[in-house]
Design an enzyme around this catalytic site. Structure first.
Site, PDB file in Angstrom:
ATOM      1  N   LYS A  80      39.560  49.301  33.078  1.00 40.39           N
ATOM      2  CA  LYS A  80      39.119  48.088  33.767  1.00 40.39           C
ATOM      3  C   LYS A  80      37.595  48.022  33.663  1.00 40.39           C
ATOM      4  O   LYS A  80      36.922  49.061  33.770  1.00 40.39           O
ATOM      5  CB  LYS A  80      39.572  48.166  35.230  1.00 40.39           C
ATOM      6  CG  LYS A  80      39.284  46.910  36.044  1.00 40.39           C
ATOM      7  CD  LYS A  80      39.815  47.064  37.483  1.00 40.39           C
ATOM      8  CE  LYS A  80      39.569  45.816  38.311  1.00 40.39           C
ATOM      9  NZ  LYS A  80      40.107  45.939  39.689  1.00 40.39           N
ATOM     10  N   SER A 155      42.980  42.072  41.444  1.00 41.16           N
ATOM     11  CA  SER A 155      41.915  41.827  40.502  1.00 41.16           C
ATOM     12  C   SER A 155      42.096  42.554  39.161  1.00 41.16           C
ATOM     13  O   SER A 155      41.457  42.166  38.181  1.00 41.16           O
ATOM     14  CB  SER A 155      40.580  42.269  41.108  1.00 41.16           C
ATOM     15  OG  SER A 155      40.565  43.666  41.310  1.00 41.16           O
ATOM     16  N   SER A 179      44.830  45.266  44.456  1.00 42.83           N
ATOM     17  CA  SER A 179      44.428  44.903  43.087  1.00 42.83           C
ATOM     18  C   SER A 179      45.050  45.717  41.960  1.00 42.83           C
ATOM     19  O   SER A 179      44.883  45.376  40.791  1.00 42.83           O
ATOM     20  CB  SER A 179      42.906  44.978  42.952  1.00 42.83           C
ATOM     21  OG  SER A 179      42.304  43.891  43.592  1.00 42.83           O
TER      22      SER A 179
END
Lengths: 497, 95
Positions: A80, A155, A179
């Site tokens: 990420k 997210s 997330s």
């Protein structure tokens, strides 16, 4: 020759690498090609690290040849874009860090590299991890591989979409209010948020420091166990890191579940007006029946303060974000506005021009909650309510081994559906937030499909919550289910080939 | 709880954010809605409850005051918008 490496789990790829059936360079090239040919449909990557990846792969191949290489040696994964990566752009999906080349590695990245993992690239996400749909990214929305009109969740939406479409065998994510779990549920993959403090936060760009936690996102519980083995551990560079030995998370995977006590919180089921989708609930109930058939006992429990989670979260998270994001000042790194007329203009315009609206909204809520005269009414009150939420879990775990509930009230919503209504967006995390407030670990695993409001067949996630440091238990409970079912092996039609 | 446009302007100033004139009203509406959501906490009796700042009530760990990192000023300043002779440059502060 089509080797279909994308149909293999990390566990399988690891075995193939160790046996010399495939080289890391070959595997890395295969996934880089897959990303290059398919990611224009998804927008799941911000940066592809072709050269670094191939160099790391070549290095891994040397180690494999030399023998005794760790299990993940040569396995390519994606990080990420919230994790700092030495010499590689680390944007946090914000205009603020669009020009930021990190001068060091996050501990998670360093640990995974030490375990032999190859980094394919950096995945898209909501700006500074603030969002539930991946629509707040400066680099544009990510699409859900199961339906390109739907959001992948957020997210960690880029990580979830990339793994869902098998553009990467696995990825890292972070979870502040859901997330990892919510996008895992929306994209039909397996994700784990560990206990707060289990994985180092060093070099992971901070959003809400008392809630943020990194974890693995993969195709199966067995993959997540391998990845967590490499990620977890004490780090003296993170002052909230826990000094506790890391067990082998793969060791308990095969324990039978006979006698397992599963708690079902009534606040997460049969919700009258919370937008709970009947088809999602049906899929969850089928999964619970499966657990019963495997020898588990289902026990009704109560988490009476659950409804407080969202209000408490939207004080604690913005308050901490307003403090954390004060470091972005246009002076030391990141975006600086053109022609500032004085120092204050430099600060305010750099921040105003480079932060997106959702980030600004949260900074302002947090600034208000922490401003003079309001601290007791907001932050202190929220921290007290947080104790009540955490005590609910403590009591529940005296009676049960794990708690199960839906990960989300409905399947993935459509792009644009909730962008004008921040509150509706916030409520999509209603089932995941309490876990972060309490600091306990939780997983989401795919347990079937349900028709969305627009008639598309979309994945459903079952959430499994455990007591502090019960990651091995959660992985065991998830793995046993995945031995009996094949929901986790389903792939979206468009990305099967 | 209602936040008006003047309050948004004040909060933005505290947060060091230049906010577009056109966006102030929408921020006022959003912030008011968020504070309404948050107000649900007021219904809960928290007298006698201690605030929770860490799941394990852990305290900050201390370490010996020794040098554990080395000087990387040049690496760190290479990514800064403007530097000179090892200093970060900003607009003139003192006239």
């Amino acid at each position: 020759m089509n080797s279909n490496y994308h149909t293999k789990t990390v566990t399988e790829l690891s075995a193939m690498l160790q046996a010399g059936e495939v080289s890391s360079v070959e595997l890395t090239r295969y996934f880089l090609d897959r990303i290059k040919s398919s990611d224009d449909k998804l927008n799941s990557f911000i940066t592809i690290c072709e050269q670094q990846a191939l160099a790391q792969a070549a290095e891994s191949d040397e180690k494999l040849k030399a023998g005794n290489a760790p299990a993940l040696t040569g396995v390519p994964i994606a990080h990420k874009d919230i994790f700092c990566t030495d010499g590689v752009k680390t944007s946090c999906a914000s205009k603020m860090l669009d020009n930021f080349i990190s001068p060091y590695d996050a501990t998670v990245v360093k640990n995974m590299r030490a375990a032999g993992v190859v980094m394919l690239g950096k995945t898209n996400m909501d700006e500074f991890a603030m969002g539930s749909s991946n629509e707040t990214s400066y680099y544009g929305a990510v699409k859900n591989p199961w339906n390109l009109a739907a959001v992948p969740g957020g997210s960690s939406g880029g990580s979830a979409a990339a793994v869902g479409a098998r553009l990467a065998p696995a990825a890292t994510g972070t979870d502040t209010g859901g997330s990892i779990r919510q996008p895992a549920a929306f994209c039909g993959i397996t994700g784990l948020k560990p206990t707060y403090g289990r994985v180092s936060r060093f070099g992971m760009i901070a959003f809400a420091s008392s809630l943020d936690q990194a974890g693995p996102m993969g195709q199966s519980a067995s993959d997540c166990a391998l990845l967590l083995n490499a990620m977890a551990g004490f780090d003296e560079k993170d002052s909230t890191s826990i000094e506790k030995a890391v067990p082998d998370y793969s060791a308990d995977l095969n324990k039978p579940l006979h006698g397992l006590r599963i708690g079902l919180p009534k606040e997460y089921f049969n919700i009258k007006d919370g937008g709970m989708d009947a088809a999602v609930e049906a899929a969850i109930n089928t999964a619970l029946d499966q657990y019963k058939a495997m020898g588990a006992e289902l026990i009704d429990i109560e988490l009476p303060n659950s409804a407080l989670s969202v209000p408490v979260y939207y004080v604690v998270a913005p308050a901490e974000c307003s403090a954390n994001l004060s470091r972005f000042d246009g002076v030391r790194y990141g975006y600086r506005c053109d022609n500032p007329k004085d120092l204050n203009d430099l600060y305010t315009r750099s921040r105003g021009e480079a932060f997106g609206m959702e980030v600004q909204r949260r900074i302002m809520v947090g600034t208000y909650a922490l401003s003079s005269g309001y601290y007791d009414a907001y932050y202190l009150k929220a921290q007290k309510c947080r104790h009540l939420i955490s005590d609910d879990f403590k009591k529940a775990f005296e009676k049960v081994d794990v708690i199960m509930a839906p990960t989300t009230p409905a399947t993935a919503f459509n792009i644009g559906e909730k962008t004008d209504d921040p509150i509706a967006m916030y409520l999509s995390d209603i089932f995941t937030i309490a876990v972060n407030l309490a600091g306990i670990p939780a997983m989401s695993i795919p347990v079937g499909f349900a028709k969305s409001s627009t008639g598309e067949t979309m994945p459903v996630g079952l959430q499994i919550m455990g007591n502090y440091f019960a990651e091995a238990k959660l992985l065991n409970v998830a793995h046993q289910y995945q031995q009996q079912t094949d929901w986790h092996k389903q792939m979206p039609e468009e990305f099967k080939a | 709880m209602s936040i008006d446009v003047d309050e948004v302007t004040k909060i933005a100033k505290l947060a060091c954010l230049s906010v577009n004139e056109d966006d102030v009203q929408s921020y006022a509406t959003n912030l008011s809605n968020i504070l309404d959501l948050v107000a649900q906490m007021d219904e809960v009796d928290t007298s006698g409850v201690t605030p929770m700042s860490h799941p394990f009530d852990a305290v900050q760990r201390l370490r010996e005051d020794v040098v554990t990192d080395f000087d990387r000023r040049e690496d760190f300043q290479a990514i800064a918008p403007k530097t000179e002779d090892g200093l970060y440059l900003v607009p003139k502060v003192i006239e």
